[in-house]
Design a protein around this motif. Structure first.
Motif, PDB file in Angstrom:
ATOM      1  N   ASP A 187     103.475 -23.058  97.460  1.00 36.85           N
ATOM      2  CA  ASP A 187     104.897 -22.394  98.148  1.00 36.85           C
ATOM      3  C   ASP A 187     105.979 -22.409  96.683  1.00 36.85           C
ATOM      4  OD1 ASP A 187     105.001 -23.125 100.184  1.00 36.85           O
ATOM      5  OD2 ASP A 187     105.089 -25.503 100.188  1.00 36.85           O
ATOM      6  N   ALA A 188     105.188 -22.277  95.761  1.00 32.03           N
ATOM      7  CA  ALA A 188     105.876 -22.325  94.524  1.00 32.03           C
ATOM      8  C   ALA A 188     105.680 -20.605  93.993  1.00 32.03           C
ATOM      9  CB  ALA A 188     105.840 -22.664  93.455  1.00 32.03           C
ATOM     10  N   TRP A 189     104.435 -19.866  94.013  1.00 30.04           N
ATOM     11  CA  TRP A 189     104.449 -18.231  94.824  1.00 30.04           C
ATOM     12  C   TRP A 189     105.559 -17.767  95.579  1.00 30.04           C
ATOM     13  CZ3 TRP A 189     101.204 -16.425  98.255  1.00 30.04           C
ATOM     14  CH2 TRP A 189     100.722 -14.923  98.027  1.00 30.04           C
ATOM     15  N   SER A 212      96.880 -16.616  87.632  1.00 32.86           N
ATOM     16  CA  SER A 212      95.558 -15.759  86.470  1.00 32.86           C
ATOM     17  C   SER A 212      95.681 -14.210  87.693  1.00 32.86           C
ATOM     18  CB  SER A 212      94.870 -16.104  85.879  1.00 32.86           C
ATOM     19  OG  SER A 212      94.132 -16.077  86.577  1.00 32.86           O
ATOM     20  N   TRP A 213      95.943 -14.793  88.367  1.00 33.04           N
ATOM     21  CA  TRP A 213      95.701 -14.080  89.947  1.00 33.04           C
ATOM     22  C   TRP A 213      96.691 -13.053  89.934  1.00 33.04           C
ATOM     23  CZ3 TRP A 213      93.314 -17.412  93.974  1.00 33.04           C
ATOM     24  CH2 TRP A 213      92.578 -17.580  93.944  1.00 33.04           C
ATOM     25  N   SER A 214      96.511 -11.737  90.357  1.00 32.68           N
ATOM     26  CA  SER A 214      97.237 -10.937  90.641  1.00 32.68           C
ATOM     27  C   SER A 214      98.239 -11.100  91.790  1.00 32.68           C
ATOM     28  CB  SER A 214      97.499  -9.156  90.362  1.00 32.68           C
ATOM     29  OG  SER A 214      95.903  -8.928  92.012  1.00 32.68           O
ATOM     30  N   TRP A 265      94.142 -14.061  99.178  1.00 35.34           N
ATOM     31  CA  TRP A 265      93.945 -15.066  99.047  1.00 35.34           C
ATOM     32  C   TRP A 265      94.429 -16.085  99.894  1.00 35.34           C
ATOM     33  CZ3 TRP A 265      96.563 -19.721  98.699  1.00 35.34           C
ATOM     34  CH2 TRP A 265      95.888 -20.785  98.900  1.00 35.34           C
ATOM     35  N   LEU A 266      95.865 -15.269 100.774  1.00 36.73           N
ATOM     36  CA  LEU A 266      96.003 -15.990 101.557  1.00 36.73           C
ATOM     37  C   LEU A 266      95.645 -16.302 102.876  1.00 36.73           C
ATOM     38  CD1 LEU A 266      98.794 -18.285 102.071  1.00 36.73           C
ATOM     39  CD2 LEU A 266     100.385 -16.454 102.107  1.00 36.73           C
ATOM     40  N   ALA A 274      99.066  -4.870  97.643  1.00 33.65           N
ATOM     41  CA  ALA A 274     100.114  -3.915  97.764  1.00 33.65           C
ATOM     42  C   ALA A 274     101.085  -3.119  97.742  1.00 33.65           C
ATOM     43  CB  ALA A 274     100.847  -5.466  97.050  1.00 33.65           C
ATOM     44  N   GLU A 275     100.301  -1.893  96.270  1.00 32.68           N
ATOM     45  CA  GLU A 275     100.428  -1.000  96.485  1.00 32.68           C
ATOM     46  C   GLU A 275     100.144   0.059  97.431  1.00 32.68           C
ATOM     47  OE1 GLU A 275     100.509  -1.807  91.072  1.00 32.68           O
ATOM     48  OE2 GLU A 275      99.408  -0.223  92.331  1.00 32.68           O
TER      49      GLU A 275
END
Length: 429
Positions: free
Chosen positions: A360-362, A382-384, A391-392, A420-421
């Motif tokens: 949630d914080a992310w 550490s994950w991008s 992962w989600l 994402a890019e």
């Protein structure tokens, strides 16, 4: 003729009562300002005027009582003419009521101008303004007639005290008694509006009682029994209005509102009174929408709902509740509501799942919480951004059910790793 001239000059001197207009205007404006809300909603503008009468009325009644006491010893001059003994009283009431209504009109202009200067929404209620005017005139009549019947110096102070106590006893939402003029109204929430039946009953109650008091005094002063019939009608109207207020089912009713929307990069729609919230709400919701893209919790539209409506995220639409005052942090709170809506209430119970709080914080852009499993927290940090989103997508069901654990954060490779890019969707980051 000289006596008649003295009487006419005496009546003309009543215009000096207009000096009360500035006093009443200042009192009414200050009282209305206390009830005005930061959001320009016409229903609350009317409520501010009606609440102002609770302060304006006692002052107007006291001024009317003071006038009646001051002029009572000069009644013998009117007796020198052939006019009815009630004529002078009616003339005084006309002047006093006109002065009070002029001040009320000035307060109305100020309040309406303040509403028009903002992004106003809803529809004006002229009936509410008239109901407030009727209640104010009732105060004037009661105060003046009390001064006529009890011509004592302390009468004005007594009238002020009694009228103020009666006004202060108006507690919104506690009893139907609070709907009797001067009525007290709560803040009118968005997506609701004042019920016109309440305003009609209040206007009828004030007008009926005012008429009954005036007719009763005229009948007492002139001994004309023909006035009994209209007096009974006025009392009947007051009684009917009392029953209407007693049987009323609340003072507000739901009302639909055509939302105002912005369509990029998300479609965000809010109540027209809150159109100023659109830029911040879009800025706060866009990162969350981008991170949820590709999951069952994905959304491309945010819609404001009434406070009583449940919040959902379904079919690409996330619904939120907004602070009507747009207090600082309202956009962040709205986005947090979307995150909370993604929880499964059946499985997400106390104590909270610390790993879900980490995610949630992310999602919300907050600082990561303290997690006992420091190793997992470091791995996730550490994950991008692209890897977290991928992962989600894989672990969204565990996230929704609040069943995330260390095993969910183990190193993994997934063929649908989200870049994402490379995303060409409308939520590209």
């Amino acid at each position: 003729m000289s006596d008649l001239g003295r009487v006419l000059r005496l009546d003309a001197r009543r215009t000096a009562l207009l000096v009360a207009v500035p006093v009443l205007t200042v009192v009414g404006t200050a009282a209305a300002a206390m009830s005005l809300c930061p959001v320009a909603y016409w229903d609350n503008t009317v409520v501010a005027l009606l609440n102002a009468v609770r302060f304006l009325g006692p002052v107007a009644a006291a001024l009317a009582a003071w006038t009646a006491v001051r002029e009572r010893p000069l009644d013998y001059l009117r007796d020198l003419t052939a006019r009815s003994p009630a004529t002078g009283v009616l003339f005084d009431l006309l002047l006093l009521s006109a002065a009070a209504l002029v001040s009320y009109a000035a307060v109305t202009v100020v309040v309406v101008a303040a509403t028009l200067a903002q992004s106003e929404a809803g529809h004006p209620h002229p009936l509410g303004v008239v109901a407030g005017a009727g209640s104010l005139v009732l105060h004037v009549v009661v105060g003046y007639l009390t001064g006529r019947l009890v011509p004592h110096r302390a009468t004005a102070a007594l009238v002020l005290t009694v009228a103020a106590v009666w006004a202060a006893a108006r507690v919104p939402g506690v009893s139907w008694w609070s709907l009797l003029p001067p009525a007290a109204f709560d803040h009118i929430a968005l997506f609701t509006t004042l019920r016109p039946e309440i305003l009609v009953d209040q206007l009828t109650w004030a007008a009926g009682l005012t008429t009954a008091l005036i007719l009763g005094y005229v009948m007492w002063a002139t001994r004309r029994l023909l006035i009994v019939l209209p007096l009974v009608v006025a009392l009947g109207a007051t009684g009917a209005a009392t029953l209407g207020l007693h049987r009323s089912d609340g003072t507000v009713t739901p009302v639909s509102a055509e939302p105002v929307c912005r369509d990029w990069p998300l479609t965000v729609c809010v109540h027209p009174a809150l159109r100023d919230a659109l830029p911040r709400l879009i800025a706060a919701a866009t990162p969350l929408a981008a991170r949820l893209n590709g999951t069952p919790g994905a959304f491309t539209t945010v819609e404001q709902r009434p406070a009583w409506a449940p919040l959902t995220v379904a079919d690409g639409v996330a619904t939120v509740h907004l602070d009507e005052t747009l207090a600082p942090g309202y956009a962040a709170r709205a986005v947090r509501q979307i995150s909370e809506t993604l929880k499964d209430a059946r499985t997400c119970t106390d104590p909270p799942n610390r790993y879900r709080e980490l995610v949630d914080a992310w999602l919300l852009g907050d600082d990561p919480p303290s997690v006992p499993d420091a190793r997992t927290a470091r791995r996730f940090a550490s994950w991008s951004e692209a890897r977290r989103r991928s992962w989600l997508r894989v672990h969204f069901a565990d996230y929704r059910d609040c069943t995330l654990g260390p095993v969910n954060f183990q190193p993994f490779e997934h063929p649908r790793l989200y870049d994402a890019e490379a995303d060409t969707g409308r939520l590209a980051q």
